[in-house]
Scaffold this motif. Structure first.
Motif, PDB file in Angstrom:
ATOM      1  N   VAL A  26      61.964  20.994  36.346  1.00 40.58           N
ATOM      2  CA  VAL A  26      62.985  21.974  36.000  1.00 40.58           C
ATOM      3  C   VAL A  26      62.341  23.359  36.034  1.00 40.58           C
ATOM      4  CG1 VAL A  26      64.483  22.821  34.136  1.00 40.58           C
ATOM      5  CG2 VAL A  26      64.300  20.363  34.574  1.00 40.58           C
ATOM      6  N   PRO A  27      62.969  24.341  36.664  1.00 41.09           N
ATOM      7  CA  PRO A  27      62.421  25.704  36.617  1.00 41.09           C
ATOM      8  C   PRO A  27      62.259  26.165  35.167  1.00 41.09           C
ATOM      9  CG  PRO A  27      64.185  25.556  38.233  1.00 41.09           C
ATOM     10  CD  PRO A  27      64.202  24.266  37.475  1.00 41.09           C
ATOM     11  N   ARG A  28      61.183  26.909  34.927  1.00 40.32           N
ATOM     12  CA  ARG A  28      60.875  27.315  33.547  1.00 40.32           C
ATOM     13  C   ARG A  28      60.610  28.816  33.467  1.00 40.32           C
ATOM     14  NH1 ARG A  28      56.366  22.715  31.992  1.00 40.32           N
ATOM     15  NH2 ARG A  28      57.325  21.004  33.165  1.00 40.32           N
ATOM     16  N   TYR A  29      60.884  29.324  32.285  1.00 39.94           N
ATOM     17  CA  TYR A  29      60.572  30.722  31.990  1.00 39.94           C
ATOM     18  C   TYR A  29      59.781  30.738  30.690  1.00 39.94           C
ATOM     19  CZ  TYR A  29      61.038  35.652  30.823  1.00 39.94           C
ATOM     20  OH  TYR A  29      60.770  36.958  30.494  1.00 39.94           O
ATOM     21  N   GLU A  30      58.576  31.316  30.745  1.00 37.85           N
ATOM     22  CA  GLU A  30      57.706  31.375  29.564  1.00 37.85           C
ATOM     23  C   GLU A  30      58.051  32.615  28.746  1.00 37.85           C
ATOM     24  OE1 GLU A  30      54.506  30.134  27.015  1.00 37.85           O
ATOM     25  OE2 GLU A  30      55.588  29.087  28.625  1.00 37.85           O
ATOM     26  N   LEU A  31      58.548  32.385  27.541  1.00 36.76           N
ATOM     27  CA  LEU A  31      58.890  33.490  26.645  1.00 36.76           C
ATOM     28  C   LEU A  31      57.638  34.145  26.096  1.00 36.76           C
ATOM     29  CD1 LEU A  31      61.773  31.708  24.726  1.00 36.76           C
ATOM     30  CD2 LEU A  31      62.047  33.810  26.070  1.00 36.76           C
ATOM     31  N   ASP A  32      57.648  35.445  25.996  1.00 38.22           N
ATOM     32  CA  ASP A  32      56.542  36.202  25.416  1.00 38.22           C
ATOM     33  C   ASP A  32      56.737  36.250  23.897  1.00 38.22           C
ATOM     34  OD1 ASP A  32      54.536  37.914  24.678  1.00 38.22           O
ATOM     35  OD2 ASP A  32      55.372  39.681  25.672  1.00 38.22           O
ATOM     36  N   TYR A  33      56.242  35.223  23.231  1.00 34.95           N
ATOM     37  CA  TYR A  33      56.405  35.150  21.780  1.00 34.95           C
ATOM     38  C   TYR A  33      55.660  36.286  21.083  1.00 34.95           C
ATOM     39  CZ  TYR A  33      59.060  31.076  20.186  1.00 34.95           C
ATOM     40  OH  TYR A  33      60.081  30.216  19.851  1.00 34.95           O
ATOM     41  N   GLY A  35      55.060  39.166  22.112  1.00 38.66           N
ATOM     42  CA  GLY A  35      55.785  40.416  22.295  1.00 38.66           C
ATOM     43  C   GLY A  35      57.175  40.407  21.691  1.00 38.66           C
ATOM     44  N   GLY A  36      57.550  39.283  21.055  1.00 42.70           N
ATOM     45  CA  GLY A  36      58.838  39.202  20.383  1.00 42.70           C
ATOM     46  C   GLY A  36      60.027  38.968  21.302  1.00 42.70           C
ATOM     47  N   GLU A  37      59.768  38.491  22.526  1.00 42.18           N
ATOM     48  CA  GLU A  37      60.873  38.312  23.468  1.00 42.18           C
ATOM     49  C   GLU A  37      61.896  37.297  22.968  1.00 42.18           C
ATOM     50  OE1 GLU A  37      61.513  37.706  28.290  1.00 42.18           O
ATOM     51  OE2 GLU A  37      59.672  36.989  27.342  1.00 42.18           O
ATOM     52  N   HIS A  38      61.428  36.315  22.167  1.00 42.82           N
ATOM     53  CA  HIS A  38      62.356  35.305  21.653  1.00 42.82           C
ATOM     54  C   HIS A  38      63.349  35.882  20.653  1.00 42.82           C
ATOM     55  CE1 HIS A  38      59.070  35.648  18.867  1.00 42.82           C
ATOM     56  NE2 HIS A  38      59.620  34.858  17.991  1.00 42.82           N
ATOM     57  N   ARG A  39      63.090  37.108  20.183  1.00 44.65           N
ATOM     58  CA  ARG A  39      64.003  37.794  19.265  1.00 44.65           C
ATOM     59  C   ARG A  39      64.762  38.926  19.951  1.00 44.65           C
ATOM     60  NH1 ARG A  39      64.967  34.698  14.834  1.00 44.65           N
ATOM     61  NH2 ARG A  39      63.031  33.871  13.966  1.00 44.65           N
ATOM     62  N   SER A  40      64.637  39.019  21.254  1.00 41.31           N
ATOM     63  CA  SER A  40      65.314  40.090  21.986  1.00 41.31           C
ATOM     64  C   SER A  40      66.809  39.816  22.054  1.00 41.31           C
ATOM     65  CB  SER A  40      64.747  40.197  23.401  1.00 41.31           C
ATOM     66  OG  SER A  40      65.095  39.043  24.154  1.00 41.31           O
ATOM     67  N   PRO A  41      67.629  40.854  22.167  1.00 42.00           N
ATOM     68  CA  PRO A  41      69.080  40.643  22.290  1.00 42.00           C
ATOM     69  C   PRO A  41      69.442  39.746  23.456  1.00 42.00           C
ATOM     70  CG  PRO A  41      68.595  42.953  21.845  1.00 42.00           C
ATOM     71  CD  PRO A  41      67.276  42.284  22.097  1.00 42.00           C
ATOM     72  N   GLU A  42      68.694  39.857  24.551  1.00 40.88           N
ATOM     73  CA  GLU A  42      68.995  39.052  25.730  1.00 40.88           C
ATOM     74  C   GLU A  42      68.798  37.560  25.433  1.00 40.88           C
ATOM     75  OE1 GLU A  42      68.092  43.141  26.776  1.00 40.88           O
ATOM     76  OE2 GLU A  42      66.911  41.639  25.686  1.00 40.88           O
ATOM     77  N   TYR A  43      67.691  37.232  24.779  1.00 41.92           N
ATOM     78  CA  TYR A  43      67.452  35.820  24.499  1.00 41.92           C
ATOM     79  C   TYR A  43      68.339  35.310  23.366  1.00 41.92           C
ATOM     80  CZ  TYR A  43      65.232  31.340  23.741  1.00 41.92           C
ATOM     81  OH  TYR A  43      65.016  29.981  23.605  1.00 41.92           O
ATOM     82  N   LEU A  44      68.630  36.152  22.393  1.00 41.66           N
ATOM     83  CA  LEU A  44      69.496  35.725  21.302  1.00 41.66           C
ATOM     84  C   LEU A  44      70.903  35.388  21.783  1.00 41.66           C
ATOM     85  CD1 LEU A  44      68.382  38.167  18.455  1.00 41.66           C
ATOM     86  CD2 LEU A  44      67.916  35.703  18.620  1.00 41.66           C
ATOM     87  N   ARG A  45      71.292  35.942  22.910  1.00 43.09           N
ATOM     88  CA  ARG A  45      72.586  35.564  23.484  1.00 43.09           C
ATOM     89  C   ARG A  45      72.535  34.136  24.036  1.00 43.09           C
ATOM     90  NH1 ARG A  45      73.036  41.203  24.804  1.00 43.09           N
ATOM     91  NH2 ARG A  45      71.897  40.954  26.772  1.00 43.09           N
ATOM     92  N   ILE A  46      71.339  33.696  24.403  1.00 42.02           N
ATOM     93  CA  ILE A  46      71.158  32.320  24.882  1.00 42.02           C
ATOM     94  C   ILE A  46      70.967  31.368  23.714  1.00 42.02           C
ATOM     95  CG2 ILE A  46      69.622  30.811  26.220  1.00 42.02           C
ATOM     96  CD1 ILE A  46      69.001  33.323  27.944  1.00 42.02           C
ATOM     97  N   ASN A  47      70.089  31.747  22.803  1.00 42.43           N
ATOM     98  CA  ASN A  47      69.791  30.922  21.627  1.00 42.43           C
ATOM     99  C   ASN A  47      69.817  31.801  20.384  1.00 42.43           C
ATOM    100  OD1 ASN A  47      68.918  29.183  19.675  1.00 42.43           O
ATOM    101  ND2 ASN A  47      67.020  28.579  20.714  1.00 42.43           N
ATOM    102  N   PRO A  48      70.920  31.810  19.645  1.00 43.47           N
ATOM    103  CA  PRO A  48      71.026  32.667  18.461  1.00 43.47           C
ATOM    104  C   PRO A  48      69.967  32.387  17.396  1.00 43.47           C
ATOM    105  CG  PRO A  48      73.184  31.858  19.111  1.00 43.47           C
ATOM    106  CD  PRO A  48      72.174  31.113  19.933  1.00 43.47           C
TER     107      PRO A  48
END
Length: 204
Positions: A26-33, A35-48
Protein backbone atom coordinates in the motif's frame (compact mmCIF):
# COMPACT_ATOMS: atom_id res chain seq x y z
CA UNK A 1 -5.26 4.03 -1.21
CA UNK A 2 -2.76 5.73 1.09
CA UNK A 3 -1.51 4.79 4.55
CA UNK A 4 -0.41 7.64 6.78
CA UNK A 5 2.12 6.25 9.21
CA UNK A 6 4.77 7.03 11.78
CA UNK A 7 6.87 3.92 11.35
CA UNK A 8 8.35 3.99 14.86
CA UNK A 9 4.93 4.20 16.53
CA UNK A 10 3.36 1.13 18.11
CA UNK A 11 -0.02 1.36 16.42
CA UNK A 12 1.35 2.03 12.94
CA UNK A 13 3.80 -0.84 13.41
CA UNK A 14 1.07 -3.38 13.97
CA UNK A 15 -0.31 -2.40 10.54
CA UNK A 16 3.14 -2.29 8.91
CA UNK A 17 4.08 -5.72 10.30
CA UNK A 18 0.74 -7.17 9.25
CA UNK A 19 1.11 -5.86 5.69
CA UNK A 20 4.64 -7.26 5.46
CA UNK A 21 3.50 -10.68 6.68
CA UNK A 22 0.54 -10.60 4.32
CA UNK A 23 2.49 -9.34 1.34
CA UNK A 24 0.24 -6.31 0.86
CA UNK A 25 1.77 -3.27 -0.81
CA UNK A 26 0.00 0.00 0.00
CA UNK A 27 1.42 3.46 -0.79
CA UNK A 28 2.53 5.18 2.41
CA UNK A 29 3.16 8.65 3.68
CA UNK A 30 5.49 9.12 6.66
CA UNK A 31 4.13 11.78 9.01
CA UNK A 32 6.64 14.18 10.52
CA UNK A 33 5.76 13.62 14.16
CA UNK A 34 8.67 15.67 15.45
CA UNK A 35 7.51 18.58 13.35
CA UNK A 36 3.94 18.18 14.56
CA UNK A 37 2.50 17.25 11.17
CA UNK A 38 0.08 14.81 12.83
CA UNK A 39 -1.52 17.84 14.52
CA UNK A 40 -1.72 19.95 11.37
CA UNK A 41 -5.14 21.09 10.11
CA UNK A 42 -4.61 19.07 6.95
CA UNK A 43 -4.05 15.81 8.80
CA UNK A 44 -6.73 16.50 11.41
CA UNK A 45 -9.23 16.58 8.56
CA UNK A 46 -8.20 12.98 7.85
CA UNK A 47 -7.89 11.82 11.45
CA UNK A 48 -9.43 14.15 14.05
CA UNK A 49 -7.58 12.21 16.78
CA UNK A 50 -4.29 13.51 15.37
CA UNK A 51 -2.41 10.25 15.49
CA UNK A 52 -1.15 7.56 13.16
CA UNK A 53 -2.07 5.40 11.41
CA UNK A 54 -4.84 6.40 9.05
CA UNK A 55 -5.75 4.61 5.85
CA UNK A 56 -7.51 6.59 3.12
CA UNK A 57 -9.32 4.17 0.82
CA UNK A 58 -9.56 4.47 -2.94
CA UNK A 59 -13.00 5.94 -2.36
CA UNK A 60 -11.59 8.67 -0.12
CA UNK A 61 -12.86 7.24 3.18
CA UNK A 62 -10.47 7.47 6.13
CA UNK A 63 -10.08 4.48 8.48
CA UNK A 64 -8.34 5.72 11.60
CA UNK A 65 -7.83 2.83 14.03
CA UNK A 66 -5.05 0.31 13.49
CA UNK A 67 -7.18 -2.71 14.36
CA UNK A 68 -9.89 -1.60 11.94
CA UNK A 69 -7.29 -1.00 9.23
CA UNK A 70 -5.93 -4.52 9.63
CA UNK A 71 -9.39 -6.08 9.48
CA UNK A 72 -10.33 -3.96 6.45
CA UNK A 73 -7.21 -5.09 4.59
CA UNK A 74 -7.83 -8.67 5.67
CA UNK A 75 -11.29 -8.54 4.13
CA UNK A 76 -9.84 -7.15 0.91
CA UNK A 77 -7.17 -9.87 0.89
CA UNK A 78 -8.75 -12.98 2.46
CA UNK A 79 -6.16 -15.42 1.07
CA UNK A 80 -3.79 -16.87 3.70
CA UNK A 81 -6.04 -15.65 6.48
CA UNK A 82 -4.34 -14.08 9.49
CA UNK A 83 -7.56 -13.93 11.52
CA UNK A 84 -8.58 -17.57 11.30
CA UNK A 85 -10.24 -19.94 8.88
CA UNK A 86 -13.32 -21.01 10.87
CA UNK A 87 -15.50 -19.52 13.63
CA UNK A 88 -13.53 -21.13 16.47
CA UNK A 89 -10.07 -20.17 15.21
CA UNK A 90 -11.28 -16.63 14.45
CA UNK A 91 -12.67 -16.33 17.97
CA UNK A 92 -9.35 -17.50 19.44
CA UNK A 93 -7.28 -15.11 17.34
CA UNK A 94 -9.56 -12.17 18.04
CA UNK A 95 -9.53 -12.91 21.77
CA UNK A 96 -5.73 -12.95 21.84
CA UNK A 97 -5.52 -9.86 19.64
CA UNK A 98 -7.72 -8.02 22.13
CA UNK A 99 -5.40 -9.04 24.95
CA UNK A 100 -2.52 -7.72 22.84
CA UNK A 101 -4.41 -4.49 22.23
CA UNK A 102 -5.08 -4.08 25.96
CA UNK A 103 -1.38 -4.71 26.54
CA UNK A 104 -0.58 -1.84 24.15
CA UNK A 105 -2.85 0.50 26.09
CA UNK A 106 -1.46 -0.45 29.50
CA UNK A 107 2.14 -0.35 28.28
CA UNK A 108 1.64 3.08 26.80
CA UNK A 109 0.46 4.40 30.17
CA UNK A 110 3.46 2.66 31.77
CA UNK A 111 5.94 4.16 29.28
CA UNK A 112 4.38 7.64 29.54
CA UNK A 113 5.30 7.60 33.23
CA UNK A 114 8.58 5.74 32.92
CA UNK A 115 10.22 8.08 30.41
CA UNK A 116 10.13 11.76 29.55
CA UNK A 117 9.54 11.05 25.85
CA UNK A 118 5.80 11.69 25.93
CA UNK A 119 5.53 15.20 27.31
CA UNK A 120 2.38 15.88 25.29
CA UNK A 121 0.68 12.89 26.92
CA UNK A 122 2.28 13.00 30.36
CA UNK A 123 4.09 16.24 31.21
CA UNK A 124 4.84 15.02 34.75
CA UNK A 125 6.01 11.38 34.59
CA UNK A 126 5.78 9.46 37.83
CA UNK A 127 7.96 6.42 38.47
CA UNK A 128 5.73 5.21 41.34
CA UNK A 129 2.75 5.37 38.99
CA UNK A 130 4.73 3.56 36.29
CA UNK A 131 5.53 0.78 38.76
CA UNK A 132 1.87 0.52 39.73
CA UNK A 133 0.72 0.38 36.11
CA UNK A 134 3.28 -2.33 35.36
CA UNK A 135 1.44 -4.67 37.72
CA UNK A 136 -1.49 -4.48 35.31
CA UNK A 137 0.89 -5.02 32.40
CA UNK A 138 2.16 -8.21 34.03
CA UNK A 139 -1.41 -9.44 34.41
CA UNK A 140 -1.74 -9.53 30.63
CA UNK A 141 1.75 -10.95 30.13
CA UNK A 142 0.74 -13.84 32.40
CA UNK A 143 -2.31 -14.51 30.20
CA UNK A 144 -0.24 -14.53 27.02
CA UNK A 145 2.47 -16.68 28.61
CA UNK A 146 -0.10 -19.29 29.61
CA UNK A 147 -1.78 -19.15 26.21
CA UNK A 148 1.28 -19.61 24.01
CA UNK A 149 2.67 -22.61 25.83
CA UNK A 150 5.25 -24.24 23.57
CA UNK A 151 3.65 -22.97 20.36
CA UNK A 152 5.60 -20.89 17.89
CA UNK A 153 2.92 -18.21 17.61
CA UNK A 154 0.43 -16.76 20.08
CA UNK A 155 -2.61 -18.52 18.60
CA UNK A 156 -0.69 -21.73 17.89
CA UNK A 157 -0.22 -23.10 14.40
CA UNK A 158 2.61 -22.56 11.96
CA UNK A 159 1.82 -19.05 10.77
CA UNK A 160 1.52 -15.72 12.61
CA UNK A 161 -1.85 -14.04 13.09
CA UNK A 162 -2.97 -10.50 13.79
CA UNK A 163 -2.51 -11.32 17.49
CA UNK A 164 1.24 -11.66 16.91
CA UNK A 165 1.41 -8.41 14.93
CA UNK A 166 -0.36 -6.40 17.62
CA UNK A 167 1.52 -7.87 20.56
CA UNK A 168 4.93 -7.82 18.90
CA UNK A 169 4.56 -4.11 18.11
CA UNK A 170 4.37 -3.07 21.77
CA UNK A 171 7.14 -5.50 22.75
CA UNK A 172 9.36 -3.94 20.11
CA UNK A 173 8.50 -0.42 21.23
CA UNK A 174 9.36 -1.18 24.84
CA UNK A 175 12.50 -3.20 24.14
CA UNK A 176 14.04 -1.35 21.20
CA UNK A 177 12.87 2.24 21.46
CA UNK A 178 12.98 2.52 25.25
CA UNK A 179 15.32 -0.29 26.30
CA UNK A 180 12.79 -1.77 28.73
CA UNK A 181 12.80 -5.53 29.42
CA UNK A 182 9.11 -6.08 28.71
CA UNK A 183 8.32 -9.77 29.13
CA UNK A 184 11.92 -10.82 29.78
CA UNK A 185 10.85 -12.82 32.87
CA UNK A 186 8.10 -14.54 30.88
CA UNK A 187 10.35 -17.08 29.23
CA UNK A 188 7.91 -18.41 26.62
CA UNK A 189 7.01 -14.90 25.50
CA UNK A 190 10.68 -13.94 25.49
CA UNK A 191 11.41 -16.89 23.20
CA UNK A 192 8.45 -15.93 20.99
CA UNK A 193 9.69 -12.33 20.75
CA UNK A 194 13.23 -13.32 19.84
CA UNK A 195 11.97 -15.74 17.17
CA UNK A 196 9.55 -13.20 15.68
CA UNK A 197 12.23 -10.50 15.70
CA UNK A 198 14.15 -12.53 13.13
CA UNK A 199 11.28 -12.30 10.65
CA UNK A 200 11.76 -9.72 7.84
CA UNK A 201 8.48 -8.07 8.81
CA UNK A 202 9.95 -7.05 12.18
CA UNK A 203 12.69 -4.85 10.73
CA UNK A 204 12.35 -1.13 11.20
Amino acid sequence: MLLYQFRMGTNPRRVIIYMAEKGIDVPRYELDYHGGEHRSPEYLRINPAGRAPALVTDGGVAITESGAIVEYLEELHPHHSMIGTDPLSRAKVRALERVGNDLCVRCQAWLWNLTDAFAAKEPDPSRPLADKVYRYVEELLDILEASIGEARFLAGGYEPTIADCTTFAIFQTARERFDQPLGKTHHKLDRWYRDFRRRPSADY
